[in-house]
Design an enzyme around this catalytic site. Structure first.
Site, PDB file in Angstrom:
ATOM      1  N   PRO A  82       7.563   2.638 -11.887  1.00 33.62           N
ATOM      2  CA  PRO A  82       7.404   3.809 -12.754  1.00 33.62           C
ATOM      3  C   PRO A  82       6.618   4.936 -12.099  1.00 33.62           C
ATOM      4  O   PRO A  82       6.896   6.119 -12.334  1.00 33.62           O
ATOM      5  CB  PRO A  82       6.675   3.265 -13.989  1.00 33.62           C
ATOM      6  CG  PRO A  82       6.219   1.908 -13.642  1.00 33.62           C
ATOM      7  CD  PRO A  82       7.050   1.418 -12.513  1.00 33.62           C
ATOM      8  N   ASP A  83       5.663   4.589 -11.234  1.00 30.53           N
ATOM      9  CA  ASP A  83       4.886   5.643 -10.559  1.00 30.53           C
ATOM     10  C   ASP A  83       5.797   6.498  -9.677  1.00 30.53           C
ATOM     11  O   ASP A  83       5.600   7.704  -9.535  1.00 30.53           O
ATOM     12  CB  ASP A  83       3.725   5.046  -9.744  1.00 30.53           C
ATOM     13  CG  ASP A  83       4.136   3.936  -8.772  1.00 30.53           C
ATOM     14  OD1 ASP A  83       5.214   3.322  -8.965  1.00 30.53           O
ATOM     15  OD2 ASP A  83       3.379   3.669  -7.823  1.00 30.53           O
TER      16      ASP A  83
ATOM     17  N   GLY B 228      -2.088   1.674 -11.463  1.00 26.82           N
ATOM     18  CA  GLY B 228      -1.589   1.208 -10.167  1.00 26.82           C
ATOM     19  C   GLY B 228      -2.054  -0.212  -9.911  1.00 26.82           C
ATOM     20  O   GLY B 228      -2.796  -0.791 -10.714  1.00 26.82           O
TER      21      GLY B 228
ATOM     22  N   THR C  42      -4.166  -1.169  -7.716  1.00 27.60           N
ATOM     23  CA  THR C  42      -5.598  -1.200  -7.404  1.00 27.60           C
ATOM     24  C   THR C  42      -6.415  -0.507  -8.493  1.00 27.60           C
ATOM     25  O   THR C  42      -7.361  -1.068  -9.016  1.00 27.60           O
ATOM     26  CB  THR C  42      -5.871  -0.509  -6.049  1.00 27.60           C
ATOM     27  OG1 THR C  42      -4.980  -1.064  -5.075  1.00 27.60           O
ATOM     28  CG2 THR C  42      -7.301  -0.742  -5.605  1.00 27.60           C
ATOM     29  N   ASN C  43      -6.028   0.719  -8.835  1.00 31.56           N
ATOM     30  CA  ASN C  43      -6.817   1.500  -9.788  1.00 31.56           C
ATOM     31  C   ASN C  43      -5.986   1.986 -10.961  1.00 31.56           C
ATOM     32  O   ASN C  43      -4.783   2.214 -10.821  1.00 31.56           O
ATOM     33  CB  ASN C  43      -7.423   2.721  -9.085  1.00 31.56           C
ATOM     34  CG  ASN C  43      -8.536   2.326  -8.141  1.00 31.56           C
ATOM     35  OD1 ASN C  43      -9.412   1.549  -8.501  1.00 31.56           O
ATOM     36  ND2 ASN C  43      -8.501   2.830  -6.933  1.00 31.56           N
ATOM     37  N   THR C  44      -6.669   2.154 -12.084  1.00 35.01           N
ATOM     38  CA  THR C  44      -6.030   2.747 -13.260  1.00 35.01           C
ATOM     39  C   THR C  44      -6.749   4.047 -13.571  1.00 35.01           C
ATOM     40  O   THR C  44      -7.986   4.073 -13.627  1.00 35.01           O
ATOM     41  CB  THR C  44      -6.117   1.793 -14.468  1.00 35.01           C
ATOM     42  OG1 THR C  44      -5.484   0.568 -14.113  1.00 35.01           O
ATOM     43  CG2 THR C  44      -5.414   2.382 -15.691  1.00 35.01           C
TER      44      THR C  44
ATOM     45  N   THR D 251      -1.775   1.796  -3.191  1.00 38.55           N
ATOM     46  CA  THR D 251      -1.838   0.416  -2.706  1.00 38.55           C
ATOM     47  C   THR D 251      -0.744   0.212  -1.657  1.00 38.55           C
ATOM     48  O   THR D 251      -0.960  -0.399  -0.610  1.00 38.55           O
ATOM     49  CB  THR D 251      -1.621  -0.558  -3.880  1.00 38.55           C
ATOM     50  OG1 THR D 251      -2.555  -0.234  -4.902  1.00 38.55           O
ATOM     51  CG2 THR D 251      -1.803  -1.990  -3.432  1.00 38.55           C
TER      52      THR D 251
ATOM     53  N   ASP E 119      -2.248   6.119 -15.799  1.00 34.23           N
ATOM     54  CA  ASP E 119      -1.499   5.771 -14.589  1.00 34.23           C
ATOM     55  C   ASP E 119      -2.115   4.502 -14.034  1.00 34.23           C
ATOM     56  O   ASP E 119      -3.183   4.524 -13.435  1.00 34.23           O
ATOM     57  CB  ASP E 119      -1.597   6.921 -13.575  1.00 34.23           C
ATOM     58  CG  ASP E 119      -1.145   6.511 -12.188  1.00 34.23           C
ATOM     59  OD1 ASP E 119      -0.357   5.555 -12.065  1.00 34.23           O
ATOM     60  OD2 ASP E 119      -1.596   7.167 -11.211  1.00 34.23           O
TER      61      ASP E 119
ATOM     62  N   THR F 246     -14.440  -1.697  18.861  1.00 35.88           N
ATOM     63  CA  THR F 246     -13.492  -2.369  17.969  1.00 35.88           C
ATOM     64  C   THR F 246     -13.143  -1.517  16.755  1.00 35.88           C
ATOM     65  O   THR F 246     -11.978  -1.364  16.402  1.00 35.88           O
ATOM     66  CB  THR F 246     -14.096  -3.714  17.495  1.00 35.88           C
ATOM     67  OG1 THR F 246     -14.502  -4.438  18.650  1.00 35.88           O
ATOM     68  CG2 THR F 246     -13.088  -4.527  16.704  1.00 35.88           C
TER      69      THR F 246
HETATM   70  N1  LIG Z   1     -11.296  11.595  -2.671  1.00 36.39           N
HETATM   71  C1  LIG Z   1     -11.074  10.536  -1.882  1.00 36.39           C
HETATM   72  N2  LIG Z   1     -11.490  10.521  -0.599  1.00 36.39           N
HETATM   73  C2  LIG Z   1     -11.275   9.457   0.190  1.00 36.39           C
HETATM   74  N3  LIG Z   1     -10.625   8.364  -0.195  1.00 36.39           N
HETATM   75  C3  LIG Z   1     -10.191   8.349  -1.448  1.00 36.39           C
HETATM   76  C4  LIG Z   1     -10.381   9.412  -2.368  1.00 36.39           C
HETATM   77  N4  LIG Z   1      -9.812   9.086  -3.561  1.00 36.39           N
HETATM   78  C5  LIG Z   1      -9.290   7.881  -3.378  1.00 36.39           C
HETATM   79  N5  LIG Z   1      -9.531   7.437  -2.125  1.00 36.39           N
HETATM   80  C6  LIG Z   1      -9.114   6.204  -1.529  1.00 36.39           C
HETATM   81  O1  LIG Z   1      -7.728   6.327  -1.406  1.00 36.39           O
HETATM   82  C7  LIG Z   1      -7.116   5.147  -1.853  1.00 36.39           C
HETATM   83  C8  LIG Z   1      -5.840   5.541  -2.524  1.00 36.39           C
HETATM   84  O2  LIG Z   1      -6.155   6.108  -3.776  1.00 36.39           O
HETATM   85  P1  LIG Z   1      -5.110   6.205  -4.926  1.00 36.39           P
HETATM   86  O3  LIG Z   1      -5.808   6.446  -6.190  1.00 36.39           O
HETATM   87  O4  LIG Z   1      -4.058   7.153  -4.532  1.00 36.39           O
HETATM   88  O5  LIG Z   1      -4.438   4.812  -4.903  1.00 36.39           O
HETATM   89  P2  LIG Z   1      -5.009   3.404  -5.327  1.00 36.39           P
HETATM   90  O6  LIG Z   1      -5.756   3.529  -6.575  1.00 36.39           O
HETATM   91  O7  LIG Z   1      -5.690   2.737  -4.176  1.00 36.39           O
HETATM   92  O8  LIG Z   1      -3.646   2.668  -5.495  1.00 36.39           O
HETATM   93  P3  LIG Z   1      -2.789   2.437  -6.794  1.00 36.39           P
HETATM   94  O9  LIG Z   1      -2.484   3.770  -7.377  1.00 36.39           O
HETATM   95  O10 LIG Z   1      -1.602   1.757  -6.211  1.00 36.39           O
HETATM   96  O11 LIG Z   1      -3.661   1.599  -7.646  1.00 36.39           O
HETATM   97  C9  LIG Z   1      -8.101   4.444  -2.756  1.00 36.39           C
HETATM   98  O12 LIG Z   1      -8.091   3.062  -2.500  1.00 36.39           O
HETATM   99  C10 LIG Z   1      -9.460   5.036  -2.402  1.00 36.39           C
HETATM  100  O13 LIG Z   1     -10.230   4.123  -1.636  1.00 36.39           O
HETATM  101  C1  LIG Z   2       5.833   0.133  -4.665  1.00 35.75           C
HETATM  102  C2  LIG Z   2       4.757   0.181  -5.754  1.00 35.75           C
HETATM  103  C3  LIG Z   2       3.874  -1.045  -5.667  1.00 35.75           C
HETATM  104  C4  LIG Z   2       3.904   1.435  -5.458  1.00 35.75           C
HETATM  105  O1  LIG Z   2       2.931   1.600  -6.432  1.00 35.75           O
HETATM  106  C5  LIG Z   2       5.394   0.329  -7.144  1.00 35.75           C
HETATM  107  O2  LIG Z   2       6.114   1.510  -7.218  1.00 35.75           O
HETATM  108  C6  LIG Z   2       6.299  -0.838  -7.491  1.00 35.75           C
HETATM  109  O3  LIG Z   2       5.841  -1.887  -7.850  1.00 35.75           O
HETATM  110  N1  LIG Z   2       7.651  -0.619  -7.369  1.00 35.75           N
HETATM  111  C7  LIG Z   2       8.666  -1.563  -7.696  1.00 35.75           C
HETATM  112  C8  LIG Z   2       9.799  -1.561  -6.729  1.00 35.75           C
HETATM  113  C9  LIG Z   2      10.423  -0.217  -6.423  1.00 35.75           C
HETATM  114  O4  LIG Z   2       9.846   0.832  -6.708  1.00 35.75           O
HETATM  115  O5  LIG Z   2      11.541  -0.176  -5.891  1.00 35.75           O
HETATM  116  K   LIG Z   3      -1.112   5.937  -7.566  1.00 33.85           K
END
Ligand SMILES: Nc1ncnc2c1ncn2[C@@H]1O[C@H](COP(=O)(O)OP(=O)(O)OP(=O)(O)O)[C@@H](O)[C@H]1O
Ligand SMILES: CC(C)(CO)[C@@H](O)C(=O)NCCC(=O)O
Ligand SMILES: [K+]
Length: 259
Positions: free
Chosen positions: A108-109, A8, A10-12, A132, A6, A184
């Site tokens: 796709p996610d 994303g 930010t993270n894979t 993200t 998967d 703040t």
């Molecule tokens: N167990 C956790 N507790 C607190 N924060 C978390 C935990 N796991 C992930 N996170 C935070 O939540 C955010 C979202 O995580 P998630 O894996 O759902 O998405 P992502 O990796 O940031 O995004 P994407 O899937 O779009 O790459 C991450 O940036 C991370 O900093």
């Molecule tokens: C919205 C994100 C960035 C969420 O990961 C991804 O699903 C994406 O790039 N979507 C493309 C546009 C859409 O889902 O309508």
């Molecule tokens: K995700």
């Protein structure tokens, strides 16, 4: 064994599925420059550290970053001797309809979350994914993806404040004690935390009204538990929703192949 990926913005996340459960999960920062060889060194090191001897024979990928797919395909061909299923590509069939404007490329996610949500909970769902971006995927009674909402991600909003305002520091999101911040950092945390609570409540209320049927709300993504604490935002929280959806799509395609 099946490797689910998967990717994303930010993270894979990589996970190994033995047909019944996930044996393990690994996470890395998404970087389109990472080569197949780099992925393999990393994966095989983790596997040997965890004494996992299974062979990867099949792979399914969901990637919101088109550029990483090339190197992941090379990884599959070179090291796992297989062709991956890639969600969103024509040869990867979905067990649900997608009813959106013609020509729209749905992430796709979001498709994977729809499939996973429908598999576990049936239709009439809103899947809220805190990645993200914060996405809302609307799942119809028959499991179809019928659209949704894309809002800025929680961490992105925090970072935007810091980037744009000279006096605002980098702050991590947490649940603040109160909404009135006395410093703040507390003010920023209240703005983002309570702002997202209101955003989720408001958007789900409007989606339900527009949909016109009772719906359940499923939260996923790393920050879903934080937002669920104390607030009745979700009917269920699932940390492995996207990975589960990948296994469902994989077995659906296998069944079609074997027919
Ligand atoms: N167990 C956790 N507790 C607190 N924060 C978390 C935990 N796991 C992930 N996170 C935070 O939540 C955010 C979202 O995580 P998630 O894996 O759902 O998405 P992502 O990796 O940031 O995004 P994407 O899937 O779009 O790459 C991450 O940036 C991370 O900093
Ligand atoms: C919205 C994100 C960035 C969420 O990961 C991804 O699903 C994406 O790039 N979507 C493309 C546009 C859409 O889902 O309508
Ligand atoms: K995700």
């Amino acid at each position: 064994m099946l490797l689910t990926i998967d990717c994303g913005n930010t993270n894979t996340v990589f996970a190994l599925w033995d047909g019944r459960r996930f044996v393990t999960t690994w996470r890395t920062a998404t970087d389109h420059r990472r080569t197949a060889d780099q992925y393999f060194v990393w994966l095989s090191t983790l596997m040997s550290l965890q004494k996992i001897e299974a062979q990867v024979t099949e792979v399914i990928i969901s990637s919101t970053v088109p550029r990483v797919v090339f190197n992941l395909r090379v990884l599959c061909n070179r090291y796992f001797d297989c062709r991956p299923l890639v969600v969103g590509k024509p040869d990867c069939r979905l067990p649900v309809d997608v009813r959106v404007d013609p020509g729209t490329q749905v992430g796709p996610d979001r498709l994977v979350n729809t499939v996973a949500g429908f598999d576990r909970h049936g239709g009439d769902l809103i899947v809220v994914d805190f990645g993200t971006a914060t996405t809302f995927d609307v799942v119809d009674s028959d499991g179809a993806y019928i659209g949704g909402v894309i809002a800025p991600g929680v961490n992105l909003s925090m970072e935007a404040l810091h980037m744009a305002a000279a006096a605002l520091p980098h702050v991590d999101i947490t649940k603040p004690e109160s909404v009135i911040g006395k410093n703040t950092v507390a003010c920023m945390q209240a703005g983002v935390f309570w702002g997202y609570v209101g955003l989720v409540q408001g958007i789900c209320t409007q989606i339900k009204a527009e949909h016109g049927r009772p719906m359940r709300i499923i939260g996923t993504g790393g920050l879903a538990p934080l937002f669920a604490s104390g607030e009745a935002l979700f009917d269920a929280i699932e940390d492995d929703l996207t990975m589960h959806g990948l296994t469902v799509i994989h077995s659906y395609n296998k069944d079609l192949e074997n027919r």
